[in-house]
Scaffold this motif. Structure first.
Motif, PDB file in Angstrom:
ATOM      1  N   VAL A  15      19.067  33.865  -0.663  1.00 53.29           N
ATOM      2  CA  VAL A  15      19.030  32.433  -0.986  1.00 53.29           C
ATOM      3  C   VAL A  15      18.424  32.221  -2.367  1.00 53.29           C
ATOM      4  O   VAL A  15      18.933  31.442  -3.200  1.00 53.29           O
ATOM      5  N   LEU A  16      17.308  32.907  -2.648  1.00 58.63           N
ATOM      6  CA  LEU A  16      16.682  32.788  -3.959  1.00 58.63           C
ATOM      7  C   LEU A  16      17.606  33.289  -5.062  1.00 58.63           C
ATOM      8  O   LEU A  16      17.623  32.738  -6.177  1.00 58.63           O
ATOM      9  N   VAL A  23      14.651  38.968   7.655  1.00 59.71           N
ATOM     10  CA  VAL A  23      14.316  37.632   7.150  1.00 59.71           C
ATOM     11  C   VAL A  23      14.073  37.672   5.644  1.00 59.71           C
ATOM     12  O   VAL A  23      14.512  36.790   4.895  1.00 59.71           O
ATOM     13  N   GLY A  24      13.382  38.725   5.188  1.00 60.74           N
ATOM     14  CA  GLY A  24      13.097  38.828   3.761  1.00 60.74           C
ATOM     15  C   GLY A  24      14.363  38.949   2.928  1.00 60.74           C
ATOM     16  O   GLY A  24      14.494  38.291   1.880  1.00 60.74           O
ATOM     17  N   VAL A  72      16.085  35.611   2.769  1.00 60.41           N
ATOM     18  CA  VAL A  72      15.418  34.713   1.813  1.00 60.41           C
ATOM     19  C   VAL A  72      15.731  35.139   0.382  1.00 60.41           C
ATOM     20  O   VAL A  72      15.954  34.307  -0.509  1.00 60.41           O
TER      21      VAL A  72
END
Length: 788
Positions: free
Chosen positions: A522-523, A515-516, A519
């Motif tokens: 995406v960032l 998940v990290g 994310v």
């Protein structure tokens, strides 16, 4: 009955005649065997050797068949005695046949008698099985329940369960025996067909032969074939009887199994699980454990004593080998066998003691299961019982193998007792054989105890499976949840520091990392779009910041995951050496490229958008990654170049200091043209193009006098970038030069040749395919130029 034919009845003139001898031999055979073979057609046989012309008689009873077979056996006994008495050289000489022929005839009669006796035994078994079925039917009719008054304890009901299991095994074996008997009948009928064909062939060969010597051999072959056919014809009723016996026995087993199931159902209806019964069972098991403990202590003392005796004997043997005087001792073989037997006895008693402990737990589990006090997890107990069953099977295999080893040793020492190889072997064997026999008895008793323990565990498994099937949906969901929880907190065979790694920690850390990283990606895209929207930021600076942010966030995510699952950083010191070795050998290229990427990011010898040339490949840098960089060629093909290649190889960066690159165009004009005007027109065409830079200024020079043209070179500067294609710019300039030259009347030169012909004689003109070859070569050159 005398088997010898009267010698005076033979005509001396015919005594040496071969047909006469054969006729005499056949008479002998008929005399001995015809009364027996005439009765081969036994009622109930598979295939009759001859076709009956009258109506088939009624099926004879078993008693009638037995009486007929016994009569045939008696007749055969008489014929066998007569044939055996005739096995003399004189009789063979009188008949003019080898003695072995008479012996073979006697053997065929004995084989026929053996077949009849086997058929008698099969029919007697058939009668016995039918009587057993009648007795069982009578017992079932009179059955009114177990004789013992209810209620019944579980171990009493287990006896009925064991009986059902035993009958199921016996029924399966009987079905296998029936299949085997049917296969035998099929093979016998096939062999009978082959034997009849061989007989027919032998008869036809004998009828067609006219050679006396060959005829004798063929007649002997016919007789052997006849004996084989008659024996197989007699064997068919035997297999029929064996099939009937197997069918009746299987039907009996099915009736017995059905009856045992009825008895089991009655017993289970009256089965009760009471606390006082459980306490009684525990007291029995405790008493049995006390007795076993005493036996185990005694066995341990015997084992230690036997081991000491063996050690002393070995030391004495060593001293005797060194020349010292020692007291005589028993043989090492005897002491070793005694020590092994004592050790196995102690081991088996210890196993039986453990069996009793677990048996008490099994009975407690069964009572908890039926009392339903909620203190039992069916799935856990079922898995535990299954694991115990697997352990018992492993012990059974080991004990069976040890038993075979002891049995082999016993056979060897029994042989030495009968056939001693050297002095003293017989006396030593007389001492060892009883020890080995006791060892075998020990193994047999151990296997019996092991089998009993398997039966008890089998009953527990059956009860647990029934309870598993009776579980409600809610209980099944709770069972699945408990199993998931056990797996969730299962410890893995990996230790980080002093604490083992659990499956929960591994899953949570993996989820956090996945998940990290998602994310972070995406960032990363959001940061890239944000920086590109700010035109004051350089693309290379943006890429470096983006990559740096990605690495920092990944490290943060890894540290957060380790902190959440409770993995200390000091745990990785254990793997430091192994990790360093793995990186040094297995991932050196990967690390090399990664470090090269960091160097490229800091020193910036190449940047995004630069026009570079490496390994004879030119193109624009589209992306600089952690491991490799993406190079887009002018043809639009992307090439992934390892970052280390930019540091280890020669790289041409056309735009390292700035994006200005000088290009040139060569133009040839015809001799006689105005060179100044041509130079001005070329310069005008270059300056008029919008992409040509004014600083540095374009330059046109008169380079040289060519073979067929005056050569001019035009030099100009372009700002190189992905949006600028120098080929298009140069093409536009050439078009403009051509147009300006045509307007000014300047001719672009082309190669010219002066040809002088000698007309004093005729010209030799030939047509070849050179033009075609030249055209093909030109086409290939044009294709290469287009690719370049």
């Amino acid at each position: 009955m005398s088997f010898t034919l009267p010698r005076q009845t033979m005509n001396p003139a015919l005594r040496g005649n071969l047909p006469f001898r054969i006729a005499a031999l056949l008479a002998c055979v008929i005399l001995c065997a015809l009364p027996a073979f005439a009765q081969l057609s036994i009622p109930g046989a598979g295939d009759a050797p001859e076709i009956a012309t009258e109506a088939a008689p009624a099926e004879p009873t078993v008693d009638e068949r037995l009486a007929e077979l016994r009569t045939q056996v008696d007749a055969l006994d008489t014929r066998i005695d007569a044939a055996a008495a005739a096995e003399t050289p004189e009789q063979a000489e009188q008949l003019g046949v080898p003695l072995t022929t008479l012996q073979e005839l006697t053997l065929s009669l004995r084989q026929l008698r053996s077949v009849y006796q086997d058929q008698i035994a099969a029919l007697e078994q058939l009668q016995e099985v039918r009587r057993m079925r009648e007795d069982l039917e009578r017992v079932r009719t009179e059955y009114q329940g177990p004789a013992q008054p209810p209620p019944y304890t579980p171990w009493f009901v287990d006896t009925f369960r064991d009986a059902v299991s035993a009958k199921e095994v016996q029924l399966e074996l009987d079905k296998q025996s029936l299949a085997i008997a049917k296969n035998r009948l099929t093979r016998t009928l096939s062999e009978q067909s082959k034997a009849e064909a061989a007989l027919a062939q032998a008869r036809s060969q004998a009828a067609a032969s006219s050679d006396p010597a060959e005829l004798r051999s063929l007649e002997s072959k016919v007789q052997s074939a006849q004996a084989a056919v008659r024996l197989l014809q007699a064997t068919v009723p035997l297999h029929d009887a064996q099939i009937q016996v197997a069918q009746e026995r299987a039907a009996l087993r099915e009736q017995q199994l059905e009856f045992e199931r009825v008895r089991l159902a009655d017993a289970e209806e009256r089965e009760r699980y009471r606390e006082e019964d459980l306490e009684t069972k525990k007291e029995e098991l405790a008493s049995a454990r006390e007795e076993l403990q005493a036996q185990l202590n005694e066995a341990i003392e015997e084992k230690d004593e036997a081991q000491r005796a063996l050690t002393d004997a070995r030391e004495a043997q060593t001293q005797a080998a060194n020349g010292e005087t020692v007291a005589p001792a028993d043989s090492l073989d005897l002491l070793r066998i005694r020590a092994n037997a004592a050790n196995d006895r102690a081991k088996m008693l210890r196993d039986r003691f453990d069996f009793l402990l677990y048996e008490e737990e099994m009975w407690t589990t069964r009572y908890k299961l039926h009392l339903g006090n909620g203190e039992l997890t069916v799935a856990d107990e079922l898995q535990r019982a299954q694991d115990y069953a697997d352990g018992l099977n492993s012990i059974l295999q080991t004990r069976t193998a040890d038993l075979e080893v002891v049995r082999a040793a016993l056979r060897e020492w029994e042989r030495k007792a009968r056939e001693p190889e050297q002095a003293g072997d017989a006396d030593l064997a007389q001492q060892i054989v009883p020890v080995l026999n006791g060892h075998l008895d020990l193994f047999r008793s151990g296997l019996t105890a092991l089998t009993t323990q398997q039966q008890v565990n089998k009953h527990l498994l059956g009860e647990l499976r029934k309870a598993q099937d009776r579980l409600s949906i809610g209980e099944r969901i709770r069972q699945v949840w408990d199993a998931t929880a056990r797996i969730w907190y299962q410890e893995l065979p990996i230790k980080l520091g002093d604490e083992p790694l659990t499956f929960r920690q591994l899953v949570v850390a993996t989820i956090i990392l996945i998940v990290g990283i998602a994310v972070i990606r995406v960032l990363r895209r959001y940061f890239r779009a944000l920086m590109r929207s700010r035109t004051r930021f350089d693309a290379n600076a943006t890429a470096n910041l983006e990559r740096l942010l990605f690495y920092v966030l990944v490290i943060v995510i890894v540290l957060v995951a380790m902190n959440i699952v409770g993995i200390p950083l000091t745990a990785f010191t254990i793997f430091g050496g192994a990790l360093a070795i793995g990186v040094g050998f297995g991932a050196q290229n990967l690390i090399n490229n990664f470090i090269s990427g960091l160097i490229l990011m800091m020193e910036r010898p190449i940047r995004i958008g630069d026009l570079v040339e490496v390994d004879d490949r030119a193109g624009f840098i589209e992306e600089i990654g952690a491991r490799c960089s993406r190079l887009r060629q002018f043809s639009g093909v992307d090439i992934l170049v390892p970052n280390s290649a930019f540091l280890e190889k020669t790289v041409i960066n056309w735009t390292l200091s700035d994006a200005k690159v000088r290009w040139e165009i060569r133009v040839g004009v015809a001799y006689g043209s105005d060179t100044r005007q041509a130079q001005k027109l070329i310069l005008k065409a270059v300056e008029e193009h919008g992409r040509v830079l004014e600083d540095p200024e374009p330059l046109v020079v008169f380079s040289e006098f060519g073979d067929s043209a005056l050569i001019f070179d035009a030099y100009f500067w372009l700002t190189v970038g992905p949006a600028t294609d120098s080929r298009v710019v140069r093409s536009d300039i050439r078009h403009r030069i051509d147009k300006l030259f045509r307007e000014a009347g300047i001719v672009i030169a082309f190669p010219q040749r002066d040809v002088h012909l000698d007309v004093t004689g005729p010209l030799d003109v030939r047509v070849t395919n050179g033009n075609r070859s030249s055209d093909q070569g030109s086409a290939r050159r044009r294709e290469r130029e287009e690719i370049e």
